[in-house]
Motif scaffolding. Structure first.
Motif, PDB file in Angstrom:
ATOM      1  N   THR A 120     -17.906  -0.625  38.313  1.00  0.00           N
ATOM      2  CA  THR A 120     -18.725  -0.863  39.502  1.00  0.00           C
ATOM      3  C   THR A 120     -20.196  -0.814  39.103  1.00  0.00           C
ATOM      4  OG1 THR A 120     -19.129   1.427  40.205  1.00  0.00           O
ATOM      5  CG2 THR A 120     -16.965   0.482  40.741  1.00  0.00           C
ATOM      6  N   PRO A 121     -21.111  -1.189  40.005  1.00  0.00           N
ATOM      7  CA  PRO A 121     -22.541  -1.085  39.685  1.00  0.00           C
ATOM      8  C   PRO A 121     -22.991   0.344  39.407  1.00  0.00           C
ATOM      9  CG  PRO A 121     -22.197  -2.556  41.548  1.00  0.00           C
ATOM     10  CD  PRO A 121     -20.888  -1.902  41.280  1.00  0.00           C
ATOM     11  N   PHE A 122     -22.205   1.336  39.802  1.00  0.00           N
ATOM     12  CA  PHE A 122     -22.592   2.740  39.626  1.00  0.00           C
ATOM     13  C   PHE A 122     -21.920   3.393  38.418  1.00  0.00           C
ATOM     14  CE2 PHE A 122     -22.556   1.607  44.134  1.00  0.00           C
ATOM     15  CZ  PHE A 122     -23.909   1.781  44.430  1.00  0.00           C
ATOM     16  N   GLY A 123     -21.070   2.651  37.737  1.00  0.00           N
ATOM     17  CA  GLY A 123     -20.371   3.188  36.583  1.00  0.00           C
ATOM     18  C   GLY A 123     -18.953   2.686  36.530  1.00  0.00           C
ATOM     19  N   ALA A 124     -18.175   3.245  35.605  1.00  0.00           N
ATOM     20  CA  ALA A 124     -16.800   2.794  35.407  1.00  0.00           C
ATOM     21  C   ALA A 124     -15.870   3.994  35.256  1.00  0.00           C
ATOM     22  CB  ALA A 124     -16.707   1.908  34.167  1.00  0.00           C
ATOM     23  N   VAL A 125     -14.636   3.823  35.726  1.00  0.00           N
ATOM     24  CA  VAL A 125     -13.584   4.832  35.576  1.00  0.00           C
ATOM     25  C   VAL A 125     -12.425   4.190  34.824  1.00  0.00           C
ATOM     26  CG1 VAL A 125     -11.962   6.360  36.743  1.00  0.00           C
ATOM     27  CG2 VAL A 125     -14.262   6.032  37.690  1.00  0.00           C
ATOM     28  N   MET A 126     -11.989   4.827  33.734  1.00  0.00           N
ATOM     29  CA  MET A 126     -10.901   4.309  32.916  1.00  0.00           C
ATOM     30  C   MET A 126      -9.830   5.379  32.736  1.00  0.00           C
ATOM     31  SD  MET A 126     -13.993   2.977  31.970  1.00  0.00           S
ATOM     32  CE  MET A 126     -14.531   3.941  30.587  1.00  0.00           C
ATOM     33  N   MET A 127      -8.580   4.951  32.599  1.00  0.00           N
ATOM     34  CA  MET A 127      -7.461   5.864  32.403  1.00  0.00           C
ATOM     35  C   MET A 127      -6.605   5.384  31.243  1.00  0.00           C
ATOM     36  SD  MET A 127      -6.261   6.606  36.338  1.00  0.00           S
ATOM     37  CE  MET A 127      -6.111   4.847  36.714  1.00  0.00           C
ATOM     38  N   GLY A 128      -6.204   6.336  30.363  1.00  0.00           N
ATOM     39  CA  GLY A 128      -5.327   5.998  29.250  1.00  0.00           C
ATOM     40  C   GLY A 128      -5.665   6.780  28.000  1.00  0.00           C
ATOM     41  N   ARG A 129      -5.500   6.151  26.843  1.00  0.00           N
ATOM     42  CA  ARG A 129      -5.835   6.737  25.538  1.00  0.00           C
ATOM     43  C   ARG A 129      -7.227   6.236  25.160  1.00  0.00           C
ATOM     44  NH1 ARG A 129      -3.552   8.931  20.826  1.00  0.00           N
ATOM     45  NH2 ARG A 129      -4.339   8.092  18.847  1.00  0.00           N
ATOM     46  N   GLN A 130      -8.188   7.170  24.991  1.00  0.00           N
ATOM     47  CA  GLN A 130      -9.582   6.762  24.876  1.00  0.00           C
ATOM     48  C   GLN A 130     -10.342   7.626  23.875  1.00  0.00           C
ATOM     49  OE1 GLN A 130     -11.302   5.826  28.979  1.00  0.00           O
ATOM     50  NE2 GLN A 130      -9.619   7.190  29.533  1.00  0.00           N
ATOM     51  N   TYR A 131     -11.539   7.139  23.497  1.00  0.00           N
ATOM     52  CA  TYR A 131     -12.494   7.953  22.752  1.00  0.00           C
ATOM     53  C   TYR A 131     -13.142   8.950  23.708  1.00  0.00           C
ATOM     54  CZ  TYR A 131     -12.224   4.321  19.136  1.00  0.00           C
ATOM     55  OH  TYR A 131     -11.795   3.447  18.180  1.00  0.00           O
ATOM     56  N   ILE A 167      -8.000  10.629  22.682  1.00  0.00           N
ATOM     57  CA  ILE A 167      -7.541  11.519  23.741  1.00  0.00           C
ATOM     58  C   ILE A 167      -6.512  10.802  24.606  1.00  0.00           C
ATOM     59  CG2 ILE A 167      -8.226  13.117  25.543  1.00  0.00           C
ATOM     60  CD1 ILE A 167      -9.612  13.600  22.882  1.00  0.00           C
ATOM     61  N   ASN A 168      -5.280  11.339  24.638  1.00  0.00           N
ATOM     62  CA  ASN A 168      -4.231  10.811  25.506  1.00  0.00           C
ATOM     63  C   ASN A 168      -4.371  11.347  26.930  1.00  0.00           C
ATOM     64  OD1 ASN A 168      -3.055   9.426  23.387  1.00  0.00           O
ATOM     65  ND2 ASN A 168      -1.405  10.890  23.078  1.00  0.00           N
ATOM     66  N   ASN A 169      -3.677  10.710  27.865  1.00  0.00           N
ATOM     67  CA  ASN A 169      -3.560  11.195  29.249  1.00  0.00           C
ATOM     68  C   ASN A 169      -4.919  11.461  29.887  1.00  0.00           C
ATOM     69  OD1 ASN A 169      -0.725  11.434  28.623  1.00  0.00           O
ATOM     70  ND2 ASN A 169      -1.187  13.406  27.689  1.00  0.00           N
ATOM     71  N   SER A 170      -5.901  10.631  29.592  1.00  0.00           N
ATOM     72  CA  SER A 170      -7.267  10.956  29.988  1.00  0.00           C
ATOM     73  C   SER A 170      -7.817  10.036  31.078  1.00  0.00           C
ATOM     74  CB  SER A 170      -8.198  10.907  28.771  1.00  0.00           C
ATOM     75  OG  SER A 170      -8.300   9.588  28.259  1.00  0.00           O
ATOM     76  N   VAL A 171      -8.722  10.623  31.868  1.00  0.00           N
ATOM     77  CA  VAL A 171      -9.522   9.892  32.844  1.00  0.00           C
ATOM     78  C   VAL A 171     -10.980  10.060  32.438  1.00  0.00           C
ATOM     79  CG1 VAL A 171     -10.208   9.671  35.254  1.00  0.00           C
ATOM     80  CG2 VAL A 171      -7.863  10.328  34.683  1.00  0.00           C
ATOM     81  N   LYS A 172     -11.704   8.960  32.322  1.00  0.00           N
ATOM     82  CA  LYS A 172     -13.094   9.023  31.884  1.00  0.00           C
ATOM     83  C   LYS A 172     -13.996   8.270  32.859  1.00  0.00           C
ATOM     84  CE  LYS A 172     -14.347   6.877  28.006  1.00  0.00           C
ATOM     85  NZ  LYS A 172     -14.534   6.684  26.557  1.00  0.00           N
ATOM     86  N   TYR A 173     -15.130   8.899  33.171  1.00  0.00           N
ATOM     87  CA  TYR A 173     -16.161   8.237  33.974  1.00  0.00           C
ATOM     88  C   TYR A 173     -17.374   7.981  33.096  1.00  0.00           C
ATOM     89  CZ  TYR A 173     -20.188   7.627  37.008  1.00  0.00           C
ATOM     90  OH  TYR A 173     -21.341   7.151  37.583  1.00  0.00           O
ATOM     91  N   ARG A 174     -17.860   6.756  33.112  1.00  0.00           N
ATOM     92  CA  ARG A 174     -19.063   6.365  32.382  1.00  0.00           C
ATOM     93  C   ARG A 174     -20.095   5.863  33.384  1.00  0.00           C
ATOM     94  NH1 ARG A 174     -17.561   1.877  28.834  1.00  0.00           N
ATOM     95  NH2 ARG A 174     -16.780   3.501  27.434  1.00  0.00           N
ATOM     96  N   SER A 175     -21.258   6.459  33.395  1.00  0.00           N
ATOM     97  CA  SER A 175     -22.280   6.077  34.364  1.00  0.00           C
ATOM     98  C   SER A 175     -22.900   4.734  34.008  1.00  0.00           C
ATOM     99  CB  SER A 175     -23.382   7.140  34.424  1.00  0.00           C
ATOM    100  OG  SER A 175     -24.246   7.034  33.296  1.00  0.00           O
ATOM    101  N   ALA A 176     -23.601   4.174  34.964  1.00  0.00           N
ATOM    102  CA  ALA A 176     -24.424   3.003  34.680  1.00  0.00           C
ATOM    103  C   ALA A 176     -25.628   3.446  33.844  1.00  0.00           C
ATOM    104  CB  ALA A 176     -24.879   2.359  35.988  1.00  0.00           C
ATOM    105  N   ASN A 177     -26.366   2.488  33.317  1.00  0.00           N
ATOM    106  CA  ASN A 177     -27.561   2.777  32.524  1.00  0.00           C
ATOM    107  C   ASN A 177     -28.771   2.869  33.444  1.00  0.00           C
ATOM    108  OD1 ASN A 177     -30.010   2.196  30.829  1.00  0.00           O
ATOM    109  ND2 ASN A 177     -28.473   2.129  29.215  1.00  0.00           N
TER     110      ASN A 177
END
Length: 400
Positions: A120-131, A167-177
C-alpha cells in the motif's frame, strides 16, 4: 437443406491457437499484472589452505563451488495492481548448487524466499519465509555482499549478516520511504500449542539513504535458535545440532535464545566508498549439560563483538576493487578471537556477466565453542587443522 458445419484447415487451427495464446499473454497486462523470472548463476574455482581431514591433518584443497559472491538462484516475482495504490505481491525464490544441481538452503524447494503480501502507499505486509530486518538493512552494506562473498563473512556468519538463516512462519511489515528513512518489523510464530513464546522470533530494523550516505541497523531475538532459527533444513530435528560444522559456534546449540544487534554505514566520496560494520551476538542460557548440542558443557552466555572496516574503489565503469578487515572477539563463556582480512576484484564484461577474484585470510586464537584451541574457520568452508586458513577464488557470475 441442412447447413453443413464449417471445416478448418490445419493452418486456420494454428492461427486460432496463436490468437488464443496471445490473448492469454496480454490479458494480465490490462489488469496491470506482471510476473518476472530472474536469477543468478555463480560458479568458480577455489583454493583453500590447511583443510582438516578426517585423520586430523591439514592439506590444501582445490575445488569447484557455487554461489560465493552471490548465491546461485532462480525466482519468480509477481505484482498485481488492485487499484487505489494497493498491490498484491509475491516472491518464490529457489537456491541451488551449480556444481552438482542440488537444492540449497537445506534442500528446501524455495529456501531463499517464499512469501505473499499486500503493498500500500503506507507500506507493505508480507507472510511466509523471509529475510529479517537486520539482514534487509545491514547485509547490503557488508563487504561480503559487495566484494568478499560468503567466505569473507564474519566467522561462521555468527551474526547472520550474510543471511545464512531465513525466518519461517513470519509476518513482516515494511514502511514506506519517508525522506530517505524506512523501517521494518517482523514476528515469527513459534507454532507450539499452549506456549506462544516457544520458538518465536522477532526483529526490528531501520535504514536511511541520502546521496552518498547509507545507514542501516537492526535487532533480532530468536527463542530456541537450534530449532527456530537454524533448524529449518529438511531432516533437521530438535535433538540434532543444527548450528553447522564450524567450531566457532556449533558448541552453543543448547542456547535458549540468541540475540543479534547489527549496524552499518557506507559513504561514497567520488569513486571511493568507505564502510564500517558493528555487530553484537549473544547465545544466552547455555545448558551446561554435555550433549550433542553442547559438547564442551558450556554454561551461561557466549558473546561475540565484531567490528569491520572496508574500502572500495571504482577504477573504471567495469573494474572495481575492495579490501576489508574484520576483528571478532568472544567474551563471557568463550574467549576466542578471530582476525580476518579480505580483498576482492570484479570486472564486468557486460551488464549481466562479470568475473571476480576473492582472497581471504583468517587467524584464530583462544578457546572456541567446542572447548578446544580455536581453529581458523572461514565461513562456509571446511575448518582448518590449525589457527590459520587462507582461501582464493576466481569465478564467473551471470545474472538473468
Amino acid at each position: 437443406m441442412r447447413k453443413q458445419p464449417p471445416t478448418y484447415s490445419p493452418q486456420m487451427t494454428r492461427m486460432a491457437f496463436a490468437a488464443s495464446f496471445a490473448f492469454a499473454i496480454t490479458a494480465p497486462a490490462h489488469a496491470q499484472s506482471t510476473v518476472t523470472l530472474y536469477g543468478i548463476i555463480d560458479e568458480g574455482v577455489n583454493y583453500t589452505s590447511n583443510v582438516q581431514t578426517s585423520a586430523g591433518h591439514g592439506h590444501n584443497l582445490y575445488s569447484i563451488s557455487s554461489g560465493i559472491l552471490s548465491g546461485s538462484r532462480w525466482g519468480l516475482r509477481g505484482v498485481e495492481d488492485l487499484g487505489g495504490g494497493m498491490k498484491a505481491v509475491f516472491v518464490l525464490e529457489n537456491g541451488f548448487d551449480v556444481t552438482n544441481g542440488k537444492l540449497g538452503q537445506g534442500s528446501l524447494e524455495f529456501g531463499r524466499q517464499a512469501y505473499v503480501g499486500l503493498s500500500t502507499p503506507f507500506g507493505a505486509v508480507m507472510m511466509g519465509r523471509q529475510y529479517d530486518p537486520v539482514v534487509d538493512y545491514v547485509h547490503p552494506l557488508m563487504p561480503s555482499a559487495l566484494f568478499s562473498g560468503s567466505i569473507g563473512a564474519h566467522p561462521a556468519d555468527l551474526d547472520n549478516l550474510n543471511n545464512a538463516n531465513r525466518i519461517n512462519n513470519s509476518v513482516k511489515y515494511r514502511s514506506a520511504n519517508y525522506g530517505g528513512f524506512s523501517g521494518e518489523g517482523l514476528y515469527s510464530f513459534g507454532g507450539t500449542p499452549g506456549s506462544v513464546g516457544t520458538n518465536q522470533i522477532w526483529s526490528v530494523g531501520f535504514g536511511y539513504s541520502s546521496g552518498p550516505l547509507n545507514l542501516g541497523a537492526g535487532y533480532l531475538v530468536a527463542r530456541n535458535p537450534n530449532v527456530s532459527f537454524f533448524g529449518t533444513a529438511v531432516g533437521a530435528t530438535a535433538a540434532s545440532n543444527n548450528f553447522g560444522s564450524s567450531p566457532v559456534i556449533n558448541g552453543y546449540a543448547s542456547a535458549q535464545s540468541q540475540r543479534i544487534f547489527g549496524a552499518g554505514a557506507t559513504y561514497a566520496i567520488g569513486r571511493a566508498t568507505l564502510g564500517a560494520i558493528y555487530s553484537n551476538t549473544q547465545f544466552r542460557h547455555l545448558s551446561g549439560a554435555i550433549s550433542p548440542l553442547n559438547p564442551a558443557g558450556v554454561e551461561g552466555t557466549a558473546t561475540f563483538n565484531s567490528i569491520e572496516a572496508d574500502f572500495q574503489y571504482q577504477f573504471t565503469p567495469a573494474l572495481s576493487l575492495g579490501v576489508a578487515y574484520n576483528y571478532t572477539a568472544g567474551n563471557n563463556a568463550n574467549d576466542a578471537k578471530y582476525h580476518q582480512g579480505s580483498i576482492g576484484a570484479d570486472y564486468a564484461v557486460s551488464k549481466r556477466t562479470d568475473f571476480y577474484l576473492i582472497g581471504v585470510l583468517q587467524h584464530a586464537s583462544g578457546i572456541d565453542s567446542t572447548g578446544h584451541a580455536a581453529r581458523a574457520a572461514l565461513n562456509g568452508l571446511t575448518p582448518s587443522a590449525s589457527n590459520q586458513q587462507a582461501a582464493v577464488r576466481i569465478a564467473i557470475r551471470h545474472k538473468f
